[in-house]
Design an enzyme around this catalytic site. Structure first.
Site, mmCIF file in Angstrom:
data_model
loop_
_atom_site.group_PDB
_atom_site.id
_atom_site.type_symbol
_atom_site.label_atom_id
_atom_site.label_comp_id
_atom_site.label_asym_id
_atom_site.label_seq_id
_atom_site.Cartn_x
_atom_site.Cartn_y
_atom_site.Cartn_z
ATOM 1 N N CYS A 10 0.824 -1.218 0.000
ATOM 2 C CA CYS A 10 0.000 0.000 0.000
ATOM 3 C C CYS A 10 0.857 1.267 0.000
ATOM 4 C CB CYS A 10 -0.906 -0.015 1.229
ATOM 5 S SG CYS A 10 -1.813 1.531 1.437
ATOM 6 N N GLU A 62 -6.318 7.588 7.579
ATOM 7 C CA GLU A 62 -6.058 8.577 6.514
ATOM 8 C C GLU A 62 -4.604 9.050 6.525
ATOM 9 O OE1 GLU A 62 -7.670 9.468 3.838
ATOM 10 O OE2 GLU A 62 -9.411 8.257 4.350
ATOM 11 N N SER A 63 -3.867 8.611 5.489
ATOM 12 C CA SER A 63 -2.423 8.830 5.474
ATOM 13 C C SER A 63 -2.016 10.303 5.581
ATOM 14 C CB SER A 63 -1.812 8.209 4.214
ATOM 15 O OG SER A 63 -2.370 8.779 3.050
HETATM 16 N N1 LIG Z 1 -7.379 7.896 1.590
HETATM 17 C C1 LIG Z 1 -6.778 6.760 2.240
HETATM 18 C C2 LIG Z 1 -6.597 5.674 1.193
HETATM 19 C C3 LIG Z 1 -6.052 4.383 1.804
HETATM 20 C C4 LIG Z 1 -6.238 3.206 0.862
HETATM 21 O O1 LIG Z 1 -6.883 3.309 -0.199
HETATM 22 N N2 LIG Z 1 -5.662 2.061 1.249
HETATM 23 C C5 LIG Z 1 -5.844 0.867 0.471
HETATM 24 C C6 LIG Z 1 -4.579 0.071 0.355
HETATM 25 S S1 LIG Z 1 -3.379 0.926 -0.613
HETATM 26 C C7 LIG Z 1 -6.853 -0.017 1.134
HETATM 27 O O2 LIG Z 1 -6.862 -0.171 2.339
HETATM 28 N N3 LIG Z 1 -7.675 -0.643 0.295
HETATM 29 C C8 LIG Z 1 -8.668 -1.543 0.739
HETATM 30 C C9 LIG Z 1 -10.003 -1.151 0.211
HETATM 31 O O3 LIG Z 1 -10.109 -0.186 -0.549
HETATM 32 O O4 LIG Z 1 -10.965 -1.787 0.565
HETATM 33 C C10 LIG Z 1 -5.455 7.172 2.878
HETATM 34 O O5 LIG Z 1 -4.846 8.144 2.411
HETATM 35 O O6 LIG Z 1 -5.044 6.556 3.879
#
Ligand SMILES: N[C@@H](CCC(=O)N[C@@H](CS)C(=O)NCC(=O)O)C(=O)O
Length: 191
Positions: A10, A62-63
């Site tokens: 990720c 949220e990163s």
């Molecule tokens: N906006 C979130 C996005 C985080 C994200 O999309 N993480 C992905 C992995 S790269 C995830 O957990 N995906 C699982 C899903 O969408 O169900 C952030 O910035 O933390």
């Protein structure tokens, strides 16, 4: 002790891993299988996504928000400029990261025109980096950390060549001299 709910592949987690490494924060990593997520991750983040951090029962997803929280919680070494105008520009680069991540994911989905859109954004970053050494201005910091996970994955996982973008290539080379970023290149190589 801070806990990071993490997934190696990720890029959003990579942002947080880099900030934690730069600041030398001791942490416990809990790896989440994104293809078979445990039900309890939804209690920590309603969207079920990673990264999530937890400290003494306090939970934050949220990163981009996590990066800013870590910057305030662990101020040394600083990863945002001292000058308010420069801080704003670094934050702007983070808010606009989707200009890079959007075409990156479109390319992964093999959408028509995605490669051209990604190249256009890489060219825009290249032009910005020809004017200043780091995406946030004079110093390395959150703006660079916020974008480098996708540039690395575009190069190493999608086979995107960076040599047409000399300032961007130079930036990536300087980033990879930092152990926190070099560790990410190793994670990507092992995916
Ligand atoms: N906006 C979130 C996005 C985080 C994200 O999309 N993480 C992905 C992995 S790269 C995830 O957990 N995906 C699982 C899903 O969408 O169900 C952030 O910035 O933390």
């Amino acid at each position: 002790m801070l806990t990071l709910y993490d997934a190696p592949r990720c890029p959003y987690c990579a942002r947080v891993r880099i900030v934690l490494a730069e600041k030398g924060v001791e942490l416990e990593l809990v790896e989440i299988d994104l293809d078979d997520r445990p039900a309890w991750i939804y209690e920590k983040n309603a969207s079920g996504r990673v990264p999530v951090i937890e400290e003494d029962g306090w939970v934050l997803p949220e990163s981009a928000v996590i990066m800013e929280y870590l910057e305030e919680r662990y101020p040394e070494p600083a990863l945002l400029p001292a000058d308010p105008a420069e801080r704003a520009l670094a934050r702007l680069a983070l808010v606009r990261a989707e200009a890079l991540t959007g075409p990156y994911y479109a390319l992964r989905r093999r959408e028509d025109g995605a490669r051209a859109r990604l190249d256009a954004e890489l060219a825009r970053l290249d032009a910005a980096l020809a004017m200043r050494p780091w995406l946030g201005g004079a110093e390395y910091g959150l703006a660079d950390i916020g974008l480098v996970p996708w540039v690395l994955r575009a190069r190493d996982m999608l086979g995107v060549r960076l040599d047409p973008f000399p300032a961007l290539s130079d930036w990536l080379g300087r980033l990879l001299e930092r152990p926190a970023v070099a560790a990410e290149a190793e994670i990507v190589a092992a995916l």
